[in-house]
Design a protein around this motif. Sequence first.
Motif, PDB file in Angstrom:
ATOM      1  N   ALA A   1       0.816  -1.220   0.000  1.00 44.45           N
ATOM      2  CA  ALA A   1       0.000   0.000   0.000  1.00 44.45           C
ATOM      3  C   ALA A   1       0.848   1.268   0.000  1.00 44.45           C
ATOM      4  N   GLY A   2       2.185   1.105   0.077  1.00 40.92           N
ATOM      5  CA  GLY A   2       3.068   2.261   0.021  1.00 40.92           C
ATOM      6  C   GLY A   2       3.715   2.647   1.329  1.00 40.92           C
ATOM      7  N   CYS A   3       3.464   1.891   2.393  1.00 41.33           N
ATOM      8  CA  CYS A   3       4.071   2.207   3.688  1.00 41.33           C
ATOM      9  C   CYS A   3       5.553   1.865   3.649  1.00 41.33           C
ATOM     10  N   CYS A   4       6.395   2.835   3.958  1.00 40.96           N
ATOM     11  CA  CYS A   4       7.847   2.637   3.891  1.00 40.96           C
ATOM     12  C   CYS A   4       8.492   2.445   5.251  1.00 40.96           C
ATOM     13  N   TYR A   5       7.718   2.543   6.340  1.00 45.07           N
ATOM     14  CA  TYR A   5       8.296   2.422   7.687  1.00 45.07           C
ATOM     15  C   TYR A   5       7.298   1.682   8.562  1.00 45.07           C
ATOM     16  N   VAL A   6       7.692   0.503   9.023  1.00 46.67           N
ATOM     17  CA  VAL A   6       6.888  -0.289   9.943  1.00 46.67           C
ATOM     18  C   VAL A   6       7.674  -0.447  11.238  1.00 46.67           C
ATOM     19  N   GLN A   7       7.019  -0.139  12.340  1.00 44.93           N
ATOM     20  CA  GLN A   7       7.642  -0.273  13.663  1.00 44.93           C
ATOM     21  C   GLN A   7       7.027  -1.463  14.396  1.00 44.93           C
ATOM     22  N   ILE A   8       7.878  -2.318  14.927  1.00 45.77           N
ATOM     23  CA  ILE A   8       7.430  -3.423  15.754  1.00 45.77           C
ATOM     24  C   ILE A   8       7.563  -3.019  17.221  1.00 45.77           C
ATOM     25  N   ASP A   9       6.479  -3.109  17.961  1.00 44.71           N
ATOM     26  CA  ASP A   9       6.522  -2.839  19.400  1.00 44.71           C
ATOM     27  C   ASP A   9       6.869  -4.135  20.127  1.00 44.71           C
ATOM     28  N   ALA A  10       7.938  -4.111  20.888  1.00 52.34           N
ATOM     29  CA  ALA A  10       8.407  -5.320  21.578  1.00 52.34           C
ATOM     30  C   ALA A  10       8.705  -5.033  23.046  1.00 52.34           C
ATOM     31  N   PRO A  11       7.697  -4.598  23.801  1.00 51.40           N
ATOM     32  CA  PRO A  11       7.948  -4.287  25.213  1.00 51.40           C
ATOM     33  C   PRO A  11       8.316  -5.515  26.033  1.00 51.40           C
ATOM     34  N   GLY A  12       7.976  -6.701  25.528  1.00 50.03           N
ATOM     35  CA  GLY A  12       8.246  -7.908  26.287  1.00 50.03           C
ATOM     36  C   GLY A  12       9.712  -8.261  26.407  1.00 50.03           C
ATOM     37  N   PHE A  13      10.580  -7.707  25.557  1.00 47.16           N
ATOM     38  CA  PHE A  13      11.992  -8.066  25.639  1.00 47.16           C
ATOM     39  C   PHE A  13      12.616  -7.651  26.966  1.00 47.16           C
ATOM     40  N   THR A  14      12.097  -6.607  27.585  1.00 44.98           N
ATOM     41  CA  THR A  14      12.657  -6.222  28.888  1.00 44.98           C
ATOM     42  C   THR A  14      12.263  -7.200  29.989  1.00 44.98           C
TER      43      THR A  14
ATOM     44  N   ALA B   1      11.745 -10.048   7.323  1.00 47.43           N
ATOM     45  CA  ALA B   1      12.669 -10.518   6.292  1.00 47.43           C
ATOM     46  C   ALA B   1      12.038 -10.431   4.910  1.00 47.43           C
ATOM     47  N   GLY B   2      12.841  -9.985   3.929  1.00 44.08           N
ATOM     48  CA  GLY B   2      12.408 -10.052   2.550  1.00 44.08           C
ATOM     49  C   GLY B   2      11.518  -8.927   2.069  1.00 44.08           C
ATOM     50  N   PHE B   3      11.679  -7.740   2.653  1.00 51.16           N
ATOM     51  CA  PHE B   3      10.919  -6.566   2.180  1.00 51.16           C
ATOM     52  C   PHE B   3      11.898  -5.453   1.816  1.00 51.16           C
ATOM     53  N   PRO B   4      12.622  -5.613   0.714  1.00 49.43           N
ATOM     54  CA  PRO B   4      13.631  -4.611   0.341  1.00 49.43           C
ATOM     55  C   PRO B   4      13.007  -3.245   0.117  1.00 49.43           C
ATOM     56  N   GLY B   5      13.710  -2.224   0.595  1.00 50.47           N
ATOM     57  CA  GLY B   5      13.233  -0.857   0.432  1.00 50.47           C
ATOM     58  C   GLY B   5      12.420  -0.325   1.585  1.00 50.47           C
ATOM     59  N   ALA B   6      11.868  -1.227   2.398  1.00 44.93           N
ATOM     60  CA  ALA B   6      11.091  -0.791   3.562  1.00 44.93           C
ATOM     61  C   ALA B   6      12.016  -0.625   4.771  1.00 44.93           C
ATOM     62  N   THR B   7      11.705   0.349   5.607  1.00 43.47           N
ATOM     63  CA  THR B   7      12.439   0.559   6.856  1.00 43.47           C
ATOM     64  C   THR B   7      11.679  -0.114   7.988  1.00 43.47           C
ATOM     65  N   PHE B   8      12.412  -0.812   8.850  1.00 42.88           N
ATOM     66  CA  PHE B   8      11.804  -1.465  10.006  1.00 42.88           C
ATOM     67  C   PHE B   8      12.482  -0.976  11.282  1.00 42.88           C
ATOM     68  N   GLY B   9      11.656  -0.580  12.237  1.00 48.37           N
ATOM     69  CA  GLY B   9      12.142  -0.225  13.559  1.00 48.37           C
ATOM     70  C   GLY B   9      11.580  -1.196  14.580  1.00 48.37           C
ATOM     71  N   ILE B  10      12.228  -1.265  15.734  1.00 48.31           N
ATOM     72  CA  ILE B  10      11.699  -2.072  16.832  1.00 48.31           C
ATOM     73  C   ILE B  10      11.852  -1.270  18.113  1.00 48.31           C
ATOM     74  N   HIS B  11      10.762  -1.205  18.871  1.00 48.82           N
ATOM     75  CA  HIS B  11      10.714  -0.382  20.073  1.00 48.82           C
ATOM     76  C   HIS B  11      10.719  -1.256  21.318  1.00 48.82           C
ATOM     77  N   LEU B  12      11.647  -0.977  22.231  1.00 49.41           N
ATOM     78  CA  LEU B  12      11.729  -1.677  23.513  1.00 49.41           C
ATOM     79  C   LEU B  12      11.478  -0.677  24.631  1.00 49.41           C
ATOM     80  N   CYS B  13      10.580  -1.033  25.544  1.00 51.84           N
ATOM     81  CA  CYS B  13      10.323  -0.170  26.693  1.00 51.84           C
ATOM     82  C   CYS B  13      10.055  -1.022  27.919  1.00 51.84           C
ATOM     83  N   ARG B  14       9.697  -0.375  29.007  1.00 51.58           N
ATOM     84  CA  ARG B  14       9.474  -1.081  30.277  1.00 51.58           C
ATOM     85  C   ARG B  14       8.052  -0.888  30.801  1.00 51.58           C
TER      86      ARG B  14
END
Length: 381
Positions: A196-209, A243-256
């Motif tokens: 759909a044209g989204c170039c930035y997807v952020q994964i929220d991963a609060p559980g890693f802490t 994995a496998g989405f060339p051109g897209a930016t991926f972020g991952i957020h860690l919090c407490r």
Amino acid sequence: MNDLAKIRTDVVGSLLRPANLKDARVRFDDGEISEEELRAIEEEAVRAAVRLQEDAGLDVVTDGEQRRLNFQDSFGASVEGYDATRSTLKAYEHRVEGSSPLRRWEIPKIQQAGTAVAHRRPAKERLRLAHNIPLEEYRFVSGVAKKPAKVSLIGPDRISQRFDYQASIPVYRDMDDFLADVVAIERAIVKSLVDAGCCYVQIDAPGFTAYVDPPSLAQMRGRGEDPMANFARSLEAEAAIVAGFPGATFGIHLCRGNQRSMWHREGSYDAIAERLFSALPHDRFLLEYDSPRAGSFAPLRFVPKGKLVVLGLVSTKVPDLEKVDDLKRRIDEAAKHLPLDQLAISPQCGFASDVVGNLLGPEDQKRKLELVVDTARQVWG
């Protein structure tokens, strides 16, 4: 990396819900207005959220999660198959009754089923994508925003931690079986966003802490789990989703944790940093660094070249406004462990991880977003 992978300002996702939207949500929950009437008010709230972020000068914007009751609805409300129920605004208010800000908060056990992911629920049948909420959100926000819009998804680590696998054996033989479905569903959501044209997807991963928080580790062991096996499984699942989405930016957020200005976990990144930073292929690591609970910046030394760390230095839990000079000193401290060119700045978390929101006002929120931009301009130009 593309341009969005290198931007110096960021925002985690959620913004405070305006009073008229909260009122409309209550009336919808009570059957007093239609879904179409609620949707019109949500859309105006998204427009206002976009204007706020663009006026502040942020490099990327979100829809403020104005349509969500809880940030985890990106998955929990998009799938069917859980033994779970819908939630309401009043239910989220009830969850935090009697709580105090800036203290540890534990999710109260409830007698009714509760919502998927927001509570630990079993599956009654194999999960399937039934309502692609993130795609709907992106289609609207991208149509009203002048700046690039990103979308946040709750990651498989938190989804697995909030899955009652003991009560789900008739459906899923083990956690690997469950996570295979989770990864497939989330990859389908990500693909739909990228298409759909989204170039930035952020994964929220609060559980890693949880893997550095003693009470959380004790809970895992009390269920007969090996925390480090859980950690390894989650790293593999998180990597597979992007994995496998060339051109897209991926972020991952860690919090407490972020609930009505409370927190849920504590502990520095040290014990998991080397393995986490090396195993995850995401372009941007959005790390909470607003309080001593986060520990020092020393773990940043494990971040690979080419990856960028977004320092969550501006608190979304308190109305007090940080000072630019103090933030610049903190960035200088971080730059002793990771080159300045691999750093950026953002608020430490969302302003309203659920519809209740943190204990600060719209003007406080506005000033903090402007502070992020002002600081970034002074540091990086």
